[in-house]
Design a protein around this motif. Sequence first.
Motif, PDB file in Angstrom:
ATOM      1  N   ASN A  23       0.804  -1.225   0.000  1.00  0.00           N
ATOM      2  CA  ASN A  23       0.000   0.000   0.000  1.00  0.00           C
ATOM      3  C   ASN A  23       0.836   1.273   0.000  1.00  0.00           C
ATOM      4  O   ASN A  23       0.427   2.284  -0.571  1.00  0.00           O
ATOM      5  CB  ASN A  23      -0.945   0.007   1.205  1.00  0.00           C
ATOM      6  CG  ASN A  23      -2.188  -0.820   0.974  1.00  0.00           C
ATOM      7  OD1 ASN A  23      -2.355  -1.421  -0.086  1.00  0.00           O
ATOM      8  ND2 ASN A  23      -3.066  -0.863   1.953  1.00  0.00           N
ATOM      9  N   LEU A  24       1.988   1.261   0.657  1.00  0.00           N
ATOM     10  CA  LEU A  24       2.822   2.457   0.653  1.00  0.00           C
ATOM     11  C   LEU A  24       3.299   2.758  -0.774  1.00  0.00           C
ATOM     12  O   LEU A  24       3.451   3.930  -1.144  1.00  0.00           O
ATOM     13  CB  LEU A  24       4.008   2.273   1.601  1.00  0.00           C
ATOM     14  CG  LEU A  24       4.638   3.537   2.179  1.00  0.00           C
ATOM     15  CD1 LEU A  24       3.598   4.441   2.839  1.00  0.00           C
ATOM     16  CD2 LEU A  24       5.727   3.192   3.176  1.00  0.00           C
ATOM     17  N   SER A  25       3.523   1.721  -1.575  1.00  0.00           N
ATOM     18  CA  SER A  25       3.822   1.918  -2.995  1.00  0.00           C
ATOM     19  C   SER A  25       2.622   2.504  -3.721  1.00  0.00           C
ATOM     20  O   SER A  25       2.758   3.408  -4.555  1.00  0.00           O
ATOM     21  CB  SER A  25       4.206   0.590  -3.653  1.00  0.00           C
ATOM     22  OG  SER A  25       5.406   0.080  -3.147  1.00  0.00           O
ATOM     23  N   VAL A  26       1.441   1.977  -3.425  1.00  0.00           N
ATOM     24  CA  VAL A  26       0.217   2.510  -4.037  1.00  0.00           C
ATOM     25  C   VAL A  26       0.073   3.992  -3.701  1.00  0.00           C
ATOM     26  O   VAL A  26      -0.254   4.816  -4.561  1.00  0.00           O
ATOM     27  CB  VAL A  26      -1.010   1.721  -3.552  1.00  0.00           C
ATOM     28  CG1 VAL A  26      -2.307   2.390  -4.011  1.00  0.00           C
ATOM     29  CG2 VAL A  26      -0.943   0.281  -4.053  1.00  0.00           C
ATOM     30  N   SER A  37       5.214   4.084  -8.820  1.00  0.00           N
ATOM     31  CA  SER A  37       5.532   4.377  -7.423  1.00  0.00           C
ATOM     32  C   SER A  37       6.996   4.710  -7.193  1.00  0.00           C
ATOM     33  O   SER A  37       7.351   5.241  -6.132  1.00  0.00           O
ATOM     34  CB  SER A  37       5.144   3.188  -6.540  1.00  0.00           C
ATOM     35  OG  SER A  37       5.996   2.074  -6.771  1.00  0.00           O
ATOM     36  N   VAL A  38       7.867   4.393  -8.133  1.00  0.00           N
ATOM     37  CA  VAL A  38       9.299   4.670  -7.944  1.00  0.00           C
ATOM     38  C   VAL A  38       9.494   6.180  -7.856  1.00  0.00           C
ATOM     39  O   VAL A  38       9.119   6.928  -8.753  1.00  0.00           O
ATOM     40  CB  VAL A  38      10.136   4.079  -9.089  1.00  0.00           C
ATOM     41  CG1 VAL A  38      11.608   4.460  -8.929  1.00  0.00           C
ATOM     42  CG2 VAL A  38       9.987   2.567  -9.133  1.00  0.00           C
ATOM     43  N   THR A  39      10.098   6.626  -6.762  1.00  0.00           N
ATOM     44  CA  THR A  39      10.188   8.050  -6.462  1.00  0.00           C
ATOM     45  C   THR A  39      11.644   8.492  -6.428  1.00  0.00           C
ATOM     46  O   THR A  39      12.458   7.929  -5.689  1.00  0.00           O
ATOM     47  CB  THR A  39       9.525   8.358  -5.107  1.00  0.00           C
ATOM     48  OG1 THR A  39       8.198   7.828  -5.103  1.00  0.00           O
ATOM     49  CG2 THR A  39       9.469   9.851  -4.852  1.00  0.00           C
ATOM     50  N   LEU A  40      11.954   9.494  -7.238  1.00  0.00           N
ATOM     51  CA  LEU A  40      13.305  10.055  -7.272  1.00  0.00           C
ATOM     52  C   LEU A  40      13.403  11.135  -6.203  1.00  0.00           C
ATOM     53  O   LEU A  40      12.776  12.191  -6.299  1.00  0.00           O
ATOM     54  CB  LEU A  40      13.586  10.635  -8.660  1.00  0.00           C
ATOM     55  CG  LEU A  40      14.972  11.238  -8.912  1.00  0.00           C
ATOM     56  CD1 LEU A  40      16.064  10.192  -8.713  1.00  0.00           C
ATOM     57  CD2 LEU A  40      15.040  11.838 -10.322  1.00  0.00           C
TER      58      LEU A  40
END
Length: 761
Positions: free
Chosen positions: A137-140, A392-395
Motif C-alpha cells: 500500500n505504501l507503494s500505491v 511508485s518509484v520516487t526520485l
Amino acid sequence: MTATALPRYRDPAASVTERVRDLLGRMTLAEKVGQVNQRLYGWHAYRRTADGHRLTDRFTDEVAAFGGMGALYGLQRADAWSGVGFDDGLDAGDGARMAAAVQRHVMENTRLGIPVLLVEEMPHGHQALDGTVLPVNLSVGATWDPGLYAEAAAAAGAELRARGAHLALVSALDLVRDPRWGRAEECFGEDPYLAARLTEALVEGTRQAGVGVVLKHFAGQGATVGGRNSAATDLGARELHEIHLVAARAGVAAGASGVMAAYNEFDGLPCVANRHLLTEVLRERWGFEGLVMADGGAIDRLTRLTGDPVAAGALALRAGCDLSLWDDCFPRLAEAVAREPSLVAELDTAVARVLALKFRLGLFDQAPAAAGDGRSGRRKVAELAERVARASVTLLSHDGEVLPLSPALRRIAVIGPNADSVEQQTGDYTAPQRPGSGVTVLEGVRAFIPPGTEVVHAHGCELVGDDLTGVPEAVAAASGADVAVLVLGGSSARRPDTVFDANGAAVAGTGASPGMTCGEGVDLADIALPAGQRALLDAVAATGTPVVVVLVQGRPHALPDLHGTAAAVLTAWYPGPDGGRAVAEVLFGVHEPRGRLPVSVPRSAAQLPVFYNRKDHRYRGYVDQSHHPRHAFGHGLSYTTVEYGPPRLSHDSVSTRDPRLTCRVTVRNTGNRPAHETVQLYVRRVSGTTSWPRVRELRGFTHLLVAPGAQAEAVFSIDDDTLASLDRDLAWVVEPGVLAVETGPSSDRTQHAHLDITTPE
C-alpha cells in the motif's frame, strides 16, 4: 419443491430485508451464534491426501456444533505463520475446488442451508499460493493514482473471486503518523485526504469484481504511542475525526461491506468494545449498514476488562461488533443470552447484518460449484502490478547527470542486500512464491543493458548488523565500474524460522524475527539504515564511482544528508516480485520517475513526528538539528525541470452558503524530457476557525503530462469538501475567515492565493 413453495428467504425476487427477516425468524439460538462466529483458521478446514485435498473432521465438527458457519477465514492463506506452502496448500486450481467443497458441505449438511462467507486476506493481492502480488500500500500511495489502483484492486478482486472467496480483508484506514511502526507498509501514507481517495478506489475496484471488502483497521491504529504495535493511542476526539476517520468515512460512503475493529484502545477502551466508535459514529452518524469484524483474537483480549469470556463477548456485541475472528468468547454468546435474555436483540441485529451481506453478495443464489479456475486473469493483474510499481518509484534526489543511465556505460556494479532478492521486494502478508519467479533489481538491470555492457554483483552486507566482511568485494566491484547501483533498505519477508504471536504478528525483540526489519510486530526504535548498510554506502562512495542508491523498504527510513555521497537516491518501497524490472526501467529512462512521497522522510528518529500537516504553532525548531524532514510529503523529482506558476482563483471571495470556485495553475517544462507532474492543492487556514489550524492540508491533486518546452494547466474545482473544517460539534462545515489556497509540486514548495470566506447577510 415448486418455486411457490420456497421459503421467503430462498426467493431471489424478495428484498434483502424480507429475506433476512424470514430467515432470522426460523433460526435457533445456536444457529444465530454460529452466524457471528469465524473461529476456525481456514487452513485447518482441509488436508492433503493421496487423492487430493479433503475436508477435515475439525471443519465438519465446527459446522455441526452451530448448525452452520458464519464465516471461514483464510481457507487459501499461505505463509510462514500458517505453515502452508506448495507441498500441502491450495494452488489456484485446488483453491477454487476446495472453496466449492466447503460451501457445498455447509449448505447440504445444515438445517437451513445458510452459505458461509469465505474471507481472505488481500493486503496487496490475494495472499494465496499462485496469487498475484501487488506492490504494498505504501507503494500505491506513492503513485497518487486512484484510477490505476481501482483497476489493480478490481483485477486482484476478480482473481480472489475466481478462487471462490467473497470477502477481502484490506488495510486502508491506518496512517503512517510514526514510521517506527512496523505496519507502515500497509498504509497509503500519512495524509487522510490521499488515503481517502485510494480507499474509495479500493472499494470501487473490489465491487466491480463482485467482492466485498472489509477495511482495516478502525480506528487510529497508526497513531499508537511510540509506533508500538497494538498499543494505546493518545488521540483526542478532534484528532480522531480530523485525521484518522477521514478514509473510513470515505470508504463507507463508497460502499464498503465491512470494517475491522482495531486492536488499539481509544480513550481507555479497545476499539472492539467502543460503542461510541462502532455504533454512534459508524452507524448512527454515517449510516453504515455493513458488518463490523473484530481483529484476530481482539474479543478475547477484553477478558482483561471483564474477567470473564462470556461477559467479554457480550461487551463486544453491545458495542456493535457483528463477527468475531478466531476468538473463544463469541462462541459462548448463548451463555451470555442465558444470563441476560435482553441481549438476544443485539444478537439478532448482528446476525441480520451477516445474513444481509450474504444475500447482497449473492451467496444464496449461487451454486456451490460456481467458482472458476483462479488462474484466469492473472496476466492482467500482473501487468497492473507492474504499472503500479513503475508509477511508485520516487526520485528523491539527483545531480542531473548520472540518471537516466546512459546506454554507453561499459560496466555497472549492482550491490547491496536488496539487489538480488525477490522475497525482500514483496512485503509482509505475502504467500510463498514459486522458485524462479520474479525479477530482482539485479535481474532487471541485466535485462536492460545494451550489448557490450557488463554487470557485476556483490552482496556487500546483510540487512541488519555491522558485519563488514563483504564490503571489500563490493568495493572491488564498484572500483572498476562506471556507476554503482546500491540497493539498500529493509525486509518484511516471513521465513520458516520466524516466531509468531497467536494472531500472526512476528515476535520481535527476542531474535525471533531474523532478517525482518518491518512488518506486523516488527517496530523499530531507530529507523536509520542499519550500521552495515551505512558502512557499505560510505565505502562504495569512497571509490569515486558515481553511486545511485535504490531503497527497497516498507517504511521511510531516516536518511542522512547524502549530497556528495550519492549522485541519486530513489525509493521503490516494496514493489512486488517483478518490481526489479520497474526499477530498472526508471533507472534507464525507459519510463520517467513519477512517484511522489506519500509520507515525510525523516532525518532521524529523534525528530519524530515529522508529518507535514502538524498544528501551526509556528515552532522555531530544535537547537541541535532541523525539525523539518529530509524530504517532505508530496516530494518527487523527475529527469527534467519544471516551473510552477502561482495559483489563480476565479473568485477571491466566496460565501459559506456557496463556496464554489476554480483554481488554475500553469506548469512549464523547462527541460528536454517529458514531465509527469502531480500537481497538489493544499489549503491553509489563516484566520477564522473554531480549532487551531494545521500548517496546511492536502485537498486535491491532479496529473499532467507536459512535453519538453511546453506548458499545461492544472484545473481544480473547489467546493464545500475542499474548504470544510471541523466545527466544535465535530461536523464538517465551511467556516468564515481567510484561507490560503496553495498549489505546488510538494507540501514544502507551494505558492498561494488568499481566499476570503464570508457569512451571507
